[in-house]
Every structure is written in C-alpha cells, then in structure tokens.
Design an enzyme around this catalytic site. Structure first.
Site, PDB file in Angstrom:
ATOM      1  N   GLU A 188       0.836  -1.207   0.000  1.00 42.21           N
ATOM      2  CA  GLU A 188       0.000   0.000   0.000  1.00 42.21           C
ATOM      3  C   GLU A 188       0.867   1.252   0.000  1.00 42.21           C
ATOM      4  OE1 GLU A 188      -2.554   1.761  -0.133  1.00 42.21           O
ATOM      5  OE2 GLU A 188      -4.366   0.555   0.095  1.00 42.21           O
ATOM      6  N   ARG A 223      -7.685  -0.379  12.872  1.00 35.52           N
ATOM      7  CA  ARG A 223      -6.306  -0.114  12.457  1.00 35.52           C
ATOM      8  C   ARG A 223      -6.260   1.090  11.521  1.00 35.52           C
ATOM      9  NH1 ARG A 223      -5.285  -1.309   7.147  1.00 35.52           N
ATOM     10  NH2 ARG A 223      -6.366  -3.046   6.110  1.00 35.52           N
ATOM     11  N   ASN A 240      -5.268   2.985   8.008  1.00 37.94           N
ATOM     12  CA  ASN A 240      -5.228   2.662   6.586  1.00 37.94           C
ATOM     13  C   ASN A 240      -4.573   3.835   5.851  1.00 37.94           C
ATOM     14  OD1 ASN A 240      -5.847   0.411   4.886  1.00 37.94           O
ATOM     15  ND2 ASN A 240      -7.425   1.642   3.885  1.00 37.94           N
ATOM     16  N   ASN A 270      -9.956   5.108   2.453  1.00 36.87           N
ATOM     17  CA  ASN A 270      -8.893   4.813   1.488  1.00 36.87           C
ATOM     18  C   ASN A 270      -8.401   6.075   0.799  1.00 36.87           C
ATOM     19  OD1 ASN A 270      -7.406   2.423   0.835  1.00 36.87           O
ATOM     20  ND2 ASN A 270      -9.342   1.323   0.697  1.00 36.87           N
ATOM     21  N   ASP A 290      -9.651   1.948  -4.463  1.00 33.37           N
ATOM     22  CA  ASP A 290      -8.729   1.863  -3.333  1.00 33.37           C
ATOM     23  C   ASP A 290      -7.941   3.162  -3.269  1.00 33.37           C
ATOM     24  OD1 ASP A 290      -6.876   0.961  -1.354  1.00 33.37           O
ATOM     25  OD2 ASP A 290      -7.107  -1.099  -2.017  1.00 33.37           O
TER      26      ASP A 290
END
Length: 288
Positions: free
Chosen positions: A21, A103, A105, A151, A199
C-alpha cells in the site's frame, strides 16, 4: 474514448507483500516509500541506484509520508507517530488513540501540510472507520466518523477539491475544500459491479484522478469531469494504490497485495511501475 494499456508495467521491486500500500515519492531523498500494512513493514526504493531498505514497525502501518523538517510521519494502528531524520529512528507519538479492532489505513497530506489519516475496522464493519485531520502541532480534527474502509484521498491542483474513497461504496467522491474543511460531498465516479472496488488514488498535473482497483486488476484515470479516459490493466487482481514518482514525477508506481488470493500471480505483492504514464504533482510534506 477510453484507452486500455495492458503491457506497460514493469516490476520495480519483486516482493511478497501481504498488503502492499501507500506508494509515496520522497523528493528530498529521491526514493519511493511504500508499505506492507499487515506485514508491519516500511519499504524504500531508490530507482536511480536500485537500493532498497525495509524497516519492521511495532504494529500495522497504513501510511508513511515525508515531513517538512526531515523524517517521516506514520499512520499506525494506534495513532500517528513521527520519526526524526537526525535521531535513532525511534517513534514518538503525535496522536495516540488505540481502539480495539481498528487499524490505520491510507493517509494523505493536504496542500496546507496537514495529514488526513484514515482508519478502518479489521472486520471492515460499516461505520467503524474514520478520517481525521492532524496539523503539525498535533491538533486533531475529526472529518468523517461514519466510514467503512477509509482509502484514497487527494486534492485538485488548485486545492479547491478533495477526492475521497470509502471502498465499499464503489465510489470516488469529491468535496469542496477550503481552509482545511470540506463540504458538499457528491459522487465523482462510480465503479460498476464486477470491476472491483476503488482503493488508493492520486491526482495528476492536469487534474485527472487515477484510481487503483482492488479485485479489478487495473488503474483507471478519470478526467476532472469524472469521465473514464484510460485503463492500465495489470496481471494481478488486488491493485491497492498508485502515485507518481521519479525525478520528473512521470512514472506511475503501483502497489499490490497477496492477501486472500488462493493462487497469487507471481507479481502479487510487488511494487510495479508504469514508466512515463503521465505527469504527477509535487506532493506537500507534513508540516509537523
């Protein structure tokens, strides 16, 4: 007319990241930063020399961005932390807010140097994620508190628009942006059924929005009017994020993931690059 390119990519770093990522060009160091979120690893890659480094973090890490004074800011499971350029590499918390089952991102730096940091629940429950704005002095301002999977986030070249993805909605949304605040949320682009989920994203110098498609095996470019005008097809389905890098910001770097794939393609989890894909915008550093 939409143009599809299917063979333009190269493998920049062959890797087996569980959840690659967050590609980010660090102009001061002349290198690309990227993450393996679930592997708790911060990677760097210097395209001029091929040099690579890997740092294991103490917890899952969603994003890493350069700081104006050197060092990095990290979006971590339990909050946002800093690494100083001239220190021993130790983390120090800028904002700590651990939430069980949640969590970090993706995150992005706004034109004013603030960090917009996203979170999500591990089970991706609707409403379990957030988007928060942090300034360089550690001030924290909630932006969105009803997100599933926070995202891609990015701004138009003039800073007046902010693009944002909450992946399960299958939309890229756009907001009006001024003085660190957003309003007027509306759909910019909708990803059709069967094409994957939006995403990570990046905005180029022409104001076009490039979006990585999870389970779509592609990166798409949309014009400022929201019209799809280019598709870069890739050989692995879990394409996670994209960013321009290199000395002229003309190469598109793309991260990928292996997580959840029964038979991963050989490049799944690798860092890919599409040379000369377009013209990126210089990205601001975090002001903290």
């Amino acid at each position: 007319m939409t143009t599809t390119r299917s063979t333009a990519y190269e493998v920049a770093v062959r890797a087996r990241a569980t959840l690659g990522e967050g590609p980010t060009w660090d102009p001061a160091a002349g290198r690309l930063l990227w993450l393996d979120i679930l592997g708790s690893r911060l990677h760097t890659y210097d395209p001029a020399t091929g040099r690579r480094t890997v740092r294991v973090t103490d917890q899952h890490v969603g994003a890493a961005k350069p700081r104006a004074g050197g060092g990095l800011v990290l979006n971590l499971r339990d909050g946002v932390a800093l690494i100083d350029a001239d220190g021993d590499g130790a983390l120090r918390w800028l904002h700590r807010e651990p939430v069980p089952g949640r969590r970090a991102n993706d995150a992005a730096v706004a034109p004013d140097g603030s960090l917009w940091a996203g979170t999500m629940r591990y089970d991706e429950a609707p409403g379990g994620g957030t988007l928060t704005r942090l300034t360089g002095d550690g001030s924290v301002e909630p932006v969105l508190d009803d997100v599933a999977v926070s995202n891609g986030t990015g701004w138009s070249p003039d800073g007046r628009l902010m693009y944002y993805v909450d992946s399960p909605t299958r939309r890229v949304d756009v907001f009006d942006h001024a003085d660190g605040r957003v309003s007027g949320r509306r759909a910019f682009a909708v990803i059709e059924d069967g094409a994957g989920f939006p995403d990570g994203l990046t905005v180029d110098a022409d104001g076009c929005v490039w979006v990585a498609l999870w389970d779509g095996g592609a990166v798409r470019r949309y014009t400022p009017e929201g019209k799809l005008d280019r598709v870069i097809a890739l050989p692995t389905p879990r394409v996670t994020a994209c960013a321009f890098g290199g000395p002229t910001l003309s190469d598109l770097y793309v991260t990928t993931a292996r997580v959840g794939l029964d038979s991963p393609h050989p490049v799944a989890g690798s860092l890919l690059v599409v040379p000369g894909a377009g013209q990126g915008l210089p990205q601001p550093a975090f002001a903290g």
